[in-house]
Design a protein around this motif. Structure first.
Motif, PDB file in Angstrom:
ATOM      1  N   GLY A  35       0.818  -1.205   0.000  1.00 55.70           N
ATOM      2  CA  GLY A  35       0.000   0.000   0.000  1.00 55.70           C
ATOM      3  C   GLY A  35       0.847   1.247   0.000  1.00 55.70           C
ATOM      4  O   GLY A  35       2.049   1.216   0.291  1.00 55.70           O
ATOM      5  N   TRP A  36       0.198   2.346  -0.350  1.00 55.07           N
ATOM      6  CA  TRP A  36       0.783   3.677  -0.255  1.00 55.07           C
ATOM      7  C   TRP A  36      -0.103   4.520   0.664  1.00 55.07           C
ATOM      8  O   TRP A  36      -1.328   4.498   0.552  1.00 55.07           O
ATOM      9  CB  TRP A  36       0.854   4.345  -1.622  1.00 55.07           C
ATOM     10  CG  TRP A  36       1.905   3.799  -2.535  1.00 55.07           C
ATOM     11  CD1 TRP A  36       1.746   2.829  -3.489  1.00 55.07           C
ATOM     12  CD2 TRP A  36       3.272   4.193  -2.600  1.00 55.07           C
ATOM     13  NE1 TRP A  36       2.932   2.596  -4.134  1.00 55.07           N
ATOM     14  CE2 TRP A  36       3.891   3.427  -3.600  1.00 55.07           C
ATOM     15  CE3 TRP A  36       4.042   5.128  -1.903  1.00 55.07           C
ATOM     16  CZ2 TRP A  36       5.248   3.569  -3.937  1.00 55.07           C
ATOM     17  CZ3 TRP A  36       5.380   5.268  -2.230  1.00 55.07           C
ATOM     18  CH2 TRP A  36       5.978   4.488  -3.236  1.00 55.07           C
ATOM     19  N   PHE A  37       0.556   5.252   1.531  1.00 56.68           N
ATOM     20  CA  PHE A  37      -0.119   6.201   2.410  1.00 56.68           C
ATOM     21  C   PHE A  37       0.580   7.549   2.247  1.00 56.68           C
ATOM     22  O   PHE A  37       1.679   7.632   1.705  1.00 56.68           O
ATOM     23  CB  PHE A  37      -0.013   5.758   3.875  1.00 56.68           C
ATOM     24  CG  PHE A  37      -0.892   4.590   4.229  1.00 56.68           C
ATOM     25  CD1 PHE A  37      -0.559   3.302   3.823  1.00 56.68           C
ATOM     26  CD2 PHE A  37      -2.044   4.769   4.985  1.00 56.68           C
ATOM     27  CE1 PHE A  37      -1.369   2.217   4.154  1.00 56.68           C
ATOM     28  CE2 PHE A  37      -2.849   3.687   5.323  1.00 56.68           C
ATOM     29  CZ  PHE A  37      -2.507   2.419   4.904  1.00 56.68           C
ATOM     30  N   GLU A  46      -2.857   9.129   5.782  1.00 61.30           N
ATOM     31  CA  GLU A  46      -4.048   8.849   4.963  1.00 61.30           C
ATOM     32  C   GLU A  46      -3.735   7.762   3.950  1.00 61.30           C
ATOM     33  O   GLU A  46      -2.681   7.784   3.291  1.00 61.30           O
ATOM     34  CB  GLU A  46      -4.456  10.135   4.238  1.00 61.30           C
ATOM     35  CG  GLU A  46      -5.553   9.990   3.214  1.00 61.30           C
ATOM     36  CD  GLU A  46      -5.727  11.227   2.354  1.00 61.30           C
ATOM     37  OE1 GLU A  46      -6.820  11.418   1.807  1.00 61.30           O
ATOM     38  OE2 GLU A  46      -4.755  12.005   2.229  1.00 61.30           O
ATOM     39  N   PHE A  47      -4.661   6.822   3.792  1.00 60.90           N
ATOM     40  CA  PHE A  47      -4.507   5.773   2.792  1.00 60.90           C
ATOM     41  C   PHE A  47      -4.622   6.377   1.391  1.00 60.90           C
ATOM     42  O   PHE A  47      -5.501   7.194   1.127  1.00 60.90           O
ATOM     43  CB  PHE A  47      -5.578   4.701   2.981  1.00 60.90           C
ATOM     44  CG  PHE A  47      -5.613   3.689   1.875  1.00 60.90           C
ATOM     45  CD1 PHE A  47      -6.591   3.755   0.897  1.00 60.90           C
ATOM     46  CD2 PHE A  47      -4.658   2.692   1.800  1.00 60.90           C
ATOM     47  CE1 PHE A  47      -6.625   2.831  -0.131  1.00 60.90           C
ATOM     48  CE2 PHE A  47      -4.680   1.765   0.776  1.00 60.90           C
ATOM     49  CZ  PHE A  47      -5.661   1.838  -0.194  1.00 60.90           C
ATOM     50  N   ALA A  97       4.071   0.720   2.263  1.00 63.64           N
ATOM     51  CA  ALA A  97       3.825  -0.149   3.408  1.00 63.64           C
ATOM     52  C   ALA A  97       3.455  -1.559   2.936  1.00 63.64           C
ATOM     53  O   ALA A  97       2.907  -1.734   1.849  1.00 63.64           O
ATOM     54  CB  ALA A  97       2.705   0.417   4.271  1.00 63.64           C
ATOM     55  N   ALA A  98       3.754  -2.530   3.791  1.00 70.20           N
ATOM     56  CA  ALA A  98       3.540  -3.940   3.459  1.00 70.20           C
ATOM     57  C   ALA A  98       2.565  -4.594   4.426  1.00 70.20           C
ATOM     58  O   ALA A  98       2.654  -4.384   5.642  1.00 70.20           O
ATOM     59  CB  ALA A  98       4.864  -4.693   3.482  1.00 70.20           C
ATOM     60  N   GLU A 116      -6.372   0.469   6.489  1.00 71.32           N
ATOM     61  CA  GLU A 116      -6.102   0.941   7.842  1.00 71.32           C
ATOM     62  C   GLU A 116      -4.617   0.819   8.155  1.00 71.32           C
ATOM     63  O   GLU A 116      -3.951  -0.114   7.694  1.00 71.32           O
ATOM     64  CB  GLU A 116      -6.905   0.122   8.856  1.00 71.32           C
ATOM     65  CG  GLU A 116      -8.410   0.204   8.686  1.00 71.32           C
ATOM     66  CD  GLU A 116      -8.974   1.565   9.035  1.00 71.32           C
ATOM     67  OE1 GLU A 116      -8.303   2.286   9.820  1.00 71.32           O
ATOM     68  OE2 GLU A 116     -10.050   1.916   8.538  1.00 71.32           O
ATOM     69  N   LEU A 117      -4.108   1.734   8.955  1.00 72.30           N
ATOM     70  CA  LEU A 117      -2.689   1.695   9.324  1.00 72.30           C
ATOM     71  C   LEU A 117      -2.316   0.353   9.939  1.00 72.30           C
ATOM     72  O   LEU A 117      -1.255  -0.203   9.647  1.00 72.30           O
ATOM     73  CB  LEU A 117      -2.365   2.820  10.293  1.00 72.30           C
ATOM     74  CG  LEU A 117      -2.519   4.258   9.798  1.00 72.30           C
ATOM     75  CD1 LEU A 117      -2.200   5.239  10.919  1.00 72.30           C
ATOM     76  CD2 LEU A 117      -1.627   4.512   8.605  1.00 72.30           C
TER      77      LEU A 117
END
Length: 133
Positions: A35-37, A46-47, A97-98, A116-117
């Motif tokens: 993912g990218w935030f 923020e997602f 993020a993984a 979600e984080l």
């Protein structure tokens, strides 16, 4: 040691484009959703976008849908975020993020839309994107 390293950030005029990359040094990258935030000064993280372990499913935050494209190259263990029609409100530090999902990989399942984080266990240190008008 598992590591994510982002690159490609910079300064761009509104309406322009940038392409971010994330190089992953993670065991079993093939089984990991990515993912990218982003986080702007004074705001919560923020997602932005997510891509499944297979690359076959992508999902986006409302503010970037239709402008950003996420993709991955499992042969190179990289994830990219192509950002188009950038706006000043896109200014932020962008993080890769993984989210490991060995069960999905083993059974050939696509994940839900993780945003979600807490869904993500490994994070990069971020790359700055600044959009000026």
């Amino acid at each position: 040691q598992e590591q994510l390293v982002e690159s490609g950030g910079g300064l761009v005029q509104a309406g322009g484009s940038l392409r971010l990359s994330c190089a992953a040094s993670i065991r079993s990258f093939l089984s990991i959703n990515m993912g990218w935030f982003r986080q702007a000064p004074g705001k919560d993280r923020e997602f932005v976008a997510g891509v499944s372990w297979s690359g076959g499913k992508t999902w986006y935050g409302d503010s970037v849908r239709g402008r950003f494209i996420v993709s991955r190259d499992n042969d190179k263990s990289t994830v990219s975020l192509e950002m188009n029609n950038l706006k000043p409100e896109d200014t932020a530090v962008y993080y890769c993020a993984a989210a490991p999902s060995p069960r999905d990989y083993v059974y050939g399942l696509e994940p839900g839309e993780l945003d979600e984080l807490d869904d993500f266990t490994t994070w990069g240190s971020g790359t700055q994107v600044t959009v000026f008008s």
